[in-house]
Design a protein around this motif. Structure first.
Motif, PDB file in Angstrom:
ATOM      1  N   VAL A 253      -4.376  16.265   5.653  1.00 29.54           N
ATOM      2  CA  VAL A 253      -3.615  16.953   4.609  1.00 29.54           C
ATOM      3  C   VAL A 253      -2.185  17.062   5.143  1.00 29.54           C
ATOM      4  N   PRO A 254      -1.198  16.607   4.366  1.00 29.93           N
ATOM      5  CA  PRO A 254       0.181  16.643   4.854  1.00 29.93           C
ATOM      6  C   PRO A 254       0.651  18.072   5.138  1.00 29.93           C
ATOM      7  N   PRO A 255       1.609  18.229   6.038  1.00 29.56           N
ATOM      8  CA  PRO A 255       2.156  19.558   6.310  1.00 29.56           C
ATOM      9  C   PRO A 255       2.986  20.045   5.127  1.00 29.56           C
ATOM     10  N   GLY A 256       3.118  21.335   5.019  1.00 36.44           N
ATOM     11  CA  GLY A 256       3.948  21.919   3.964  1.00 36.44           C
ATOM     12  C   GLY A 256       3.184  22.088   2.661  1.00 36.44           C
ATOM     13  N   PHE A 257       3.920  22.525   1.639  1.00 30.97           N
ATOM     14  CA  PHE A 257       3.327  22.814   0.335  1.00 30.97           C
ATOM     15  C   PHE A 257       3.507  21.661  -0.641  1.00 30.97           C
ATOM     16  N   TYR A 258       4.451  20.770  -0.358  1.00 35.92           N
ATOM     17  CA  TYR A 258       4.761  19.679  -1.268  1.00 35.92           C
ATOM     18  C   TYR A 258       5.428  18.565  -0.466  1.00 35.92           C
ATOM     19  N   GLY A 259       5.184  17.323  -0.860  1.00 42.24           N
ATOM     20  CA  GLY A 259       5.822  16.201  -0.176  1.00 42.24           C
ATOM     21  C   GLY A 259       5.194  15.922   1.179  1.00 42.24           C
ATOM     22  N   ASN A 260       5.940  15.313   2.060  1.00 45.05           N
ATOM     23  CA  ASN A 260       5.512  14.961   3.418  1.00 45.05           C
ATOM     24  C   ASN A 260       4.294  14.037   3.447  1.00 45.05           C
ATOM     25  N   LYS A 261       4.017  13.357   2.346  1.00 45.89           N
ATOM     26  CA  LYS A 261       2.809  12.531   2.259  1.00 45.89           C
ATOM     27  C   LYS A 261       2.854  11.302   3.168  1.00 45.89           C
ATOM     28  N   GLN A 262       4.034  10.895   3.609  1.00 44.90           N
ATOM     29  CA  GLN A 262       4.137   9.730   4.480  1.00 44.90           C
ATOM     30  C   GLN A 262       3.374   9.952   5.790  1.00 44.90           C
ATOM     31  N   VAL A 263       3.116  11.193   6.141  1.00 39.54           N
ATOM     32  CA  VAL A 263       2.379  11.515   7.368  1.00 39.54           C
ATOM     33  C   VAL A 263       0.913  11.092   7.246  1.00 39.54           C
ATOM     34  N   CYS A 264       0.381  11.098   6.024  1.00 39.50           N
ATOM     35  CA  CYS A 264      -1.015  10.738   5.761  1.00 39.50           C
ATOM     36  C   CYS A 264      -1.048   9.544   4.802  1.00 39.50           C
ATOM     37  N   PRO A 265      -0.979   8.319   5.302  1.00 37.82           N
ATOM     38  CA  PRO A 265      -0.917   7.150   4.420  1.00 37.82           C
ATOM     39  C   PRO A 265      -2.071   7.067   3.424  1.00 37.82           C
ATOM     40  N   CYS A 266      -3.286   7.345   3.840  1.00 40.41           N
ATOM     41  CA  CYS A 266      -4.438   7.304   2.926  1.00 40.41           C
ATOM     42  C   CYS A 266      -4.234   8.296   1.789  1.00 40.41           C
ATOM     43  N   TYR A 267      -3.838   9.501   2.130  1.00 41.19           N
ATOM     44  CA  TYR A 267      -3.582  10.574   1.163  1.00 41.19           C
ATOM     45  C   TYR A 267      -2.453  10.171   0.225  1.00 41.19           C
ATOM     46  N   ASN A 268      -1.442   9.522   0.765  1.00 40.97           N
ATOM     47  CA  ASN A 268      -0.269   9.111   0.002  1.00 40.97           C
ATOM     48  C   ASN A 268      -0.568   7.935  -0.934  1.00 40.97           C
ATOM     49  N   ASN A 269      -1.380   7.002  -0.493  1.00 41.44           N
ATOM     50  CA  ASN A 269      -1.583   5.743  -1.227  1.00 41.44           C
ATOM     51  C   ASN A 269      -2.759   5.756  -2.193  1.00 41.44           C
ATOM     52  N   TRP A 270      -3.550   6.813  -2.227  1.00 40.47           N
ATOM     53  CA  TRP A 270      -4.676   6.876  -3.161  1.00 40.47           C
ATOM     54  C   TRP A 270      -4.114   7.204  -4.537  1.00 40.47           C
ATOM     55  N   LYS A 271      -4.304   6.301  -5.500  1.00 36.45           N
ATOM     56  CA  LYS A 271      -3.704   6.439  -6.830  1.00 36.45           C
ATOM     57  C   LYS A 271      -4.769   6.624  -7.913  1.00 36.45           C
ATOM     58  N   THR A 272      -4.355   7.179  -9.050  1.00 37.42           N
ATOM     59  CA  THR A 272      -5.224   7.290 -10.218  1.00 37.42           C
ATOM     60  C   THR A 272      -5.299   5.929 -10.908  1.00 37.42           C
ATOM     61  N   LYS A 273      -6.143   5.815 -11.925  1.00 40.45           N
ATOM     62  CA  LYS A 273      -6.247   4.562 -12.689  1.00 40.45           C
ATOM     63  C   LYS A 273      -4.910   4.181 -13.310  1.00 40.45           C
ATOM     64  N   GLU A 274      -4.142   5.198 -13.658  1.00 42.97           N
ATOM     65  CA  GLU A 274      -2.829   4.962 -14.279  1.00 42.97           C
ATOM     66  C   GLU A 274      -1.744   4.624 -13.264  1.00 42.97           C
ATOM     67  N   GLY A 275      -2.055   4.735 -11.993  1.00 45.89           N
ATOM     68  CA  GLY A 275      -1.082   4.399 -10.942  1.00 45.89           C
ATOM     69  C   GLY A 275      -0.325   5.588 -10.382  1.00 45.89           C
ATOM     70  N   GLY A 276      -0.636   6.778 -10.875  1.00 49.62           N
ATOM     71  CA  GLY A 276       0.028   7.981 -10.345  1.00 49.62           C
ATOM     72  C   GLY A 276      -0.654   8.467  -9.072  1.00 49.62           C
ATOM     73  N   PRO A 277      -0.059   9.411  -8.380  1.00 45.88           N
ATOM     74  CA  PRO A 277      -0.672   9.931  -7.150  1.00 45.88           C
ATOM     75  C   PRO A 277      -1.919  10.748  -7.449  1.00 45.88           C
ATOM     76  N   LYS A 278      -2.985  10.491  -6.700  1.00 47.54           N
ATOM     77  CA  LYS A 278      -4.222  11.237  -6.895  1.00 47.54           C
ATOM     78  C   LYS A 278      -4.198  12.537  -6.092  1.00 47.54           C
ATOM     79  N   CYS A 279      -3.539  12.498  -4.950  1.00 50.35           N
ATOM     80  CA  CYS A 279      -3.571  13.642  -4.033  1.00 50.35           C
ATOM     81  C   CYS A 279      -2.308  14.483  -4.176  1.00 50.35           C
ATOM     82  N   PRO A 280      -2.492  15.822  -4.230  1.00 50.08           N
ATOM     83  CA  PRO A 280      -1.329  16.714  -4.395  1.00 50.08           C
ATOM     84  C   PRO A 280      -0.500  16.839  -3.121  1.00 50.08           C
TER      85      PRO A 280
END
Length: 106
Positions: free
Chosen positions: A79-106
């Protein structure tokens, strides 16, 4: 008797040194709850609820945030640090997308 005491003390020192080496090899240097290490596989699945509670604590959409964060955490073990953003720290968390191509993980 003095020989026995000397051997006993030597054995205690050897056991202590062995325990220290085993703890160091497993990353348990006395900072059990110190979560300064982020990245893929940095969490155990039982840590996901508390990390997602932290991550989702400042959103007005708490329930969906917790649902998707825990789903992502259990898959990525991160889980990335902080309350928002910082997703580059967790590539799997960052790159998992919805069917529409949006981010799946908050």
């Amino acid at each position: 008797m003095a020989k026995f005491v000397a051997i006993f003390i030597f054995a205690l020192i050897a056991i202590s040194m062995l325990q220290t080496m085993v703890m160091a090899a497993h990353g348990q240097g006395g900072h059990h709850n110190d979560q300064k290490h982020y990245g893929p596989g940095s969490l155990k699945s039982f840590q996901c609820p508390s990390q997602c509670t932290r991550r989702c604590s400042k959103t007005q959409y708490h329930k969906p945030c917790m649902f998707f964060c825990q789903k992502c955490c259990k898959k990525c073990l991160c889980v990335p640090p902080g309350f928002y953003g910082n997703k580059q720290v967790c590539p799997c968390y960052n790159n998992w997308k919805t069917k529409e191509g949006g981010p799946k993980c908050p």
